[in-house]
Write a protein that holds these residues in place. Structure first.
Motif, short mmCIF file in Angstrom:
data_model
loop_
_atom_site.label_atom_id
_atom_site.label_comp_id
_atom_site.label_asym_id
_atom_site.label_seq_id
_atom_site.Cartn_x
_atom_site.Cartn_y
_atom_site.Cartn_z
N LEU B 12 -3.38 -6.49 5.86
CA LEU B 12 -4.45 -7.48 6.00
C LEU B 12 -5.65 -7.09 5.12
O LEU B 12 -6.19 -7.92 4.37
N ALA B 37 5.36 -10.04 13.05
CA ALA B 37 5.01 -10.19 14.47
C ALA B 37 3.80 -11.08 14.69
O ALA B 37 3.51 -11.44 15.83
N HIS B 38 3.10 -11.42 13.61
CA HIS B 38 1.83 -12.14 13.78
C HIS B 38 1.81 -13.47 13.02
O HIS B 38 0.74 -13.98 12.69
N TRP B 41 -0.08 -16.37 14.66
CA TRP B 41 -1.53 -16.21 14.49
C TRP B 41 -1.94 -16.63 13.08
O TRP B 41 -2.91 -17.38 12.91
N ARG B 44 -2.49 -20.20 12.48
CA ARG B 44 -3.72 -20.79 13.03
C ARG B 44 -4.96 -20.42 12.23
O ARG B 44 -6.02 -21.03 12.39
N VAL B 45 -4.85 -19.38 11.42
CA VAL B 45 -6.03 -18.89 10.69
C VAL B 45 -6.57 -19.96 9.75
O VAL B 45 -5.81 -20.62 9.03
N GLU B 46 -7.89 -20.14 9.78
CA GLU B 46 -8.53 -21.13 8.91
C GLU B 46 -8.93 -20.47 7.59
O GLU B 46 -9.63 -19.45 7.60
N ARG B 48 -11.21 -21.11 5.44
CA ARG B 48 -12.66 -20.91 5.22
C ARG B 48 -13.14 -19.64 5.93
O ARG B 48 -14.04 -18.95 5.44
N MET B 49 -12.52 -19.31 7.08
CA MET B 49 -12.92 -18.10 7.78
C MET B 49 -12.28 -16.87 7.15
O MET B 49 -12.86 -15.78 7.18
N LEU B 50 -11.11 -17.05 6.59
CA LEU B 50 -10.47 -15.93 5.89
C LEU B 50 -11.30 -15.56 4.65
O LEU B 50 -11.39 -14.39 4.28
N ALA B 53 -13.98 -13.38 5.88
CA ALA B 53 -13.45 -12.04 6.17
C ALA B 53 -13.25 -11.25 4.88
O ALA B 53 -13.58 -10.05 4.81
#
Lengths: 280, 65
Positions: B12, B37-38, B41, B44-46, B48-50, B53
């Protein structure tokens, strides 16, 4: 018992200039413990931490424990060693929900993770070791960053599950909460209901900024009206809250106007506490 | 189990620091076996928020060497 009104103490001249005129009104101090790991703190900061520790009103806050990291055990061990070496009689100690070490990275901004049994297992184990090294109760601060709305809604339940391992506390940052309300257009009652509010022992109020209409916890501006409103709403629902801490980066306290604004926020924090808790 | 999670966390961070395009970052993450495994998730990740991050990773990272 009403919560004490305090400040996140920054060992810089600008911060000192901001708080000096109102030093006598400060009821609690939060120490960012990592700042003492690399060497001596300024004498003025040492004196303040000693005085507030003797009064039983020194609260610890960390940024480098990386409670949800599954790797870099060496970095966590070094953190715990430094914590033991510089330990003070903190009332309690918090760090952030999330992870910031992995692979070649030994420090960074905390990142959220999915709600997953492995994440919970790692976090519980680290919290137990953190409590042992700190010698006081430990807790987790909510993170502003969420990568999707479900992340925001999962954070409270995950923190509650993590804290069970250490009978720990929630450190509720109201600006971080507001970031999630704004960024995902969440309902405040719904988001608040996802948190174990009876476990909140400490509250942060702070400012931030917008970047492309995304609210960020940059701690570089005064506390916005929305956070004051949130404080008035939530404070009556925090029966175990011990301290309300004003947090602002020293880089945002360089001018006399900034310093005056900081003092006004501190006075407002006390006024809200007095109004809501019936003090005075 | 923690070794698996450690690999995912490393992946990540590495993807976030390397990719400036959040959609491409998401594609890389979804395709990688260490993220298996994810995947729910990640779906669902957006973006713009990634992007936020990724900016945080690059702004605050302290690395070996």
């Amino acid at each position: 018992m009403s919560p004490r009104v305090g400040v996140s103490w920054m060992p810089t001249a600008g911060f000192r200039a901001a708080v000096e005129p109102v030093l006598e009104t400060i009821e609690a101090v939060e120490q960012t413990v990592d700042q003492g790991f690399e060497g001596r703190l300024p004498a003025s900061a040492e004196a303040v931490f000693t005085a507030f520790a003797e009064a039983g009103q020194l609260y610890g806050h960390a940024v480098g424990a990386s409670v949800l990291s599954a790797g870099r055990e060496d970095v966590f061990d070094a953190f715990l060693l430094a914590l033991r070496r510089t330990r003070r009689p903190w009332v309690d100690l918090s760090d952030h929900y999330g992870f910031c070490t992995a692979g070649a990275q030994r420090f960074g901004a905390p990142l959220p993770l999915p709600r997953h049994p492995d994440v919970l297992a790692v976090g519980r184990e680290r919290l137990v070791r953190l409590r042992e090294a700190a010698g006081c109760p430990v807790g987790l601060e909510n993170l502003a960053l969420a990568l999707c709305a479900q992340d925001a809604l999962d954070q409270g339940p995950m923190v509650a599950e993590l804290l069970q391992a250490v009978d720990g506390f929630v450190h509720l940052d109201l600006h971080n909460l507001w970031c999630q309300l704004h960024n995902f257009e969440l309902d405040a009652d719904v988001l608040l209901a996802s948190w174990p509010l009876e476990r909140v022992w400490r509250v942060h109020v702070s400012g931030g900024s917008f970047v492309d209409d995304i609210r960020r916890d940059t701690h570089d501006h005064r506390v916005p009206d929305e956070v004051w409103a949130l404080l008035r709403t939530v404070l009556p629902r925090l029966p175990a809250c011990r301290a309300l801490i004003l947090e602002q980066l020293p880089s945002a306290l360089l001018t006399e106007a900034d310093q005056q604004g900081y003092r006004e926020d501190l006075a407002l924090l006390r006024a809200v506490r007095d109004e809501v808790c019936g003090v005075g | 189990m923690s070794a698996e999670l450690a690999r995912f966390q490393e992946l990540l961070i590495e993807v976030l620091r390397e990719e400036t395009d959040p959609e491409r970052a998401l594609d890389r993450l979804r395709a990688h076996p260490d993220a298996a495994a994810h995947r729910d998730w990640l779906d669902r990740v957006e973006p713009r928020m990634l992007r936020v991050a990724a900016g945080l990773v690059r702004r605050w990272e302290v690395r070996e060497g």
